[in-house]
Design an enzyme around this catalytic site. Structure first.
Site, mmCIF file in Angstrom:
data_model
loop_
_atom_site.group_PDB
_atom_site.id
_atom_site.type_symbol
_atom_site.label_atom_id
_atom_site.label_comp_id
_atom_site.label_asym_id
_atom_site.label_seq_id
_atom_site.Cartn_x
_atom_site.Cartn_y
_atom_site.Cartn_z
ATOM 1 C CE1 TYR A 92 -25.223 17.567 -33.421
ATOM 2 C CE2 TYR A 92 -25.359 18.957 -31.479
ATOM 3 C CZ TYR A 92 -25.462 17.720 -32.068
ATOM 4 O OH TYR A 92 -25.793 16.628 -31.307
ATOM 5 C CE LYS A 123 -22.071 17.741 -30.457
ATOM 6 N NZ LYS A 123 -23.045 16.740 -30.031
ATOM 7 C CD GLU A 182 -22.750 7.973 -28.815
ATOM 8 O OE1 GLU A 182 -22.126 8.837 -28.186
ATOM 9 O OE2 GLU A 182 -22.841 7.962 -30.057
ATOM 10 C CG LEU A 232 -19.949 12.927 -30.405
ATOM 11 C CD1 LEU A 232 -19.896 13.317 -31.873
ATOM 12 C CD2 LEU A 232 -20.754 13.916 -29.618
HETATM 13 N N1 PDD Z 1 -24.808 15.978 -27.236
HETATM 14 N N2 PDD Z 1 -22.971 11.268 -27.620
HETATM 15 C C1 PDD Z 1 -23.894 11.901 -28.360
HETATM 16 C C2 PDD Z 1 -24.666 11.122 -29.368
HETATM 17 C C3 PDD Z 1 -24.114 13.294 -28.179
HETATM 18 O O1 PDD Z 1 -25.032 13.920 -28.927
HETATM 19 C C4 PDD Z 1 -23.380 13.993 -27.193
HETATM 20 C C5 PDD Z 1 -23.554 15.456 -26.944
HETATM 21 C C6 PDD Z 1 -22.428 13.278 -26.432
HETATM 22 C C7 PDD Z 1 -21.568 13.952 -25.390
HETATM 23 O O2 PDD Z 1 -20.617 14.802 -25.989
HETATM 24 P P1 PDD Z 1 -20.042 16.070 -25.246
HETATM 25 O O3 PDD Z 1 -19.461 15.599 -23.978
HETATM 26 O O4 PDD Z 1 -19.029 16.612 -26.189
HETATM 27 O O5 PDD Z 1 -21.191 17.015 -25.012
HETATM 28 C C8 PDD Z 1 -22.248 11.925 -26.683
HETATM 29 C C9 PDD Z 1 -25.020 17.407 -27.151
HETATM 30 C C10 PDD Z 1 -24.841 17.957 -25.778
HETATM 31 C C11 PDD Z 1 -26.365 17.716 -27.760
HETATM 32 O O6 PDD Z 1 -26.649 17.135 -28.808
HETATM 33 O O7 PDD Z 1 -27.117 18.535 -27.221
#
Ligand code: PDD
Length: 277
Positions: free
Chosen positions: A31, A145, A177, A201
């Site tokens: 996703y 992801k 993270e 991620l």
């Molecule tokens: N989550 N680490 C994890 C485990 C994440 O699920 C996310 C993002 C990030 C940050 O990634 P980005 O900057 O590309 O949004 C880091 C999204 C927002 C979610 O699951 O809703």
């Protein structure tokens, strides 16, 4: 709000997932979450590239070309009429009699939801948000992801129950993270963040922040740091599509120094970029 499933736009409340959809039965899919500012998707290209990488990593094709997926996302956005939106996009390995191995041929299925963006309140943005730590229990391919978010869901729930905003995974002393965010700390003027390895991620917001830091001439080190370093940091913040860059006020109830000199400079530039794109 508007949703899309397989080949048509649907109401978000409509029941559309077939019982044997592999996303639903196995979490067999990937996703993206894309933020829309003033009607314009932010860093769409980077999100689409990551989507392709994740798909490739799990040996799954995309149901349509990248151009078509982007066009569908834009159509969904337009139908929603929402200016400050969040596009949720997922692709699963399709619908098949339940068996673990991949269906052959597999027909991947796209679904989307466009809704009002979740935003940090101005109060939280100003005061910072508390986090808790939790043991890193995830797998070794965190850069994908994947839809398999049970450890992340459980970690976030633990944070909510503790009155915190985010749960931060710690792997034998090393901070990896957040459950849905990346982490940054500042020490003696240097910006530190976990390197883009299998353990995290590779956040798009993380990338944008590193790019901004470079632009501003801020020294950056992509290296692992420990929980002790987080506790002693001059500044600490989370990054994600929904939070942008958000100051961390406390870890497990221990207040941090709460500095935000670099954070404020970086975030101001971030906000400018959301307006330019
Ligand atoms: N989550 N680490 C994890 C485990 C994440 O699920 C996310 C993002 C990030 C940050 O990634 P980005 O900057 O590309 O949004 C880091 C999204 C927002 C979610 O699951 O809703």
């Amino acid at each position: 709000e508007i949703a899309y499933y397989h080949d048509r736009f649907v109401d978000v409340d409509e029941r559309v997932i077939p019982i044997q959809e592999r996303g639903h039965q196995f979490g067999d899919g990937i996703y993206e979450v894309i933020r829309v500012y003033d009607g314009e998707p932010f860093t769409m290209k980077e999100h689409m590239e990551r989507l392709e990488k994740s798909a490739e990593a799990i040996g799954m094709g995309l149901p349509y070309s990248r151009e078509k997926i982007e066009a569908l996302a834009l159509e969904a956005l337009e139908r929603s009429g929402i200016q400050e939106a969040e596009i949720y996009m997922q692709i699963t390995r399709g619908i098949h009699l339940r068996q673990h191995h991949y269906p052959d041929p597999s027909e991947p299925v796209l679904s989307m939801v466009v809704k009002e963006a979740r935003k940090l309140t101005p109060e939280k943005r100003a005061a910072g948000v508390p986090v808790i730590t939790t043991e890193e229990i995830r797998w070794k391919m965190c850069w994908i992801k994947s839809l398999n978010l049970l450890p992340n869901v459980m970690a976030k729930q633990k944070a909510m129950e503790a009155g915190a905003h985010e749960a931060v995974f710690v792997d034998q002393g090393t901070v990896t993270e957040g459950s849905s965010s990346n982490l940054f700390i500042v020490k003696d003027g240097t910006l530190l963040t976990h390197p883009a390895t299998n353990a995290i991620l590779h956040g798009i917001t993380r990338r944008v922040i590193l790019d901004i830091a470079e632009e501003l001439g801020i020294p950056v080190e992509e290296r692992t740091f420990t929980l002790d370093e987080l506790l002693e940091a001059d500044e600490a913040f989370l990054s994600s599509t929904t939070m942008e860059a958000a100051s961390i006020s406390a870890v497990d109830g221990r207040p941090l120094k709460g500095g935000r000199t670099l954070l404020d400079r970086i975030h101001a530039r971030f906000v400018e970029r959301t307006k330019k794109e």
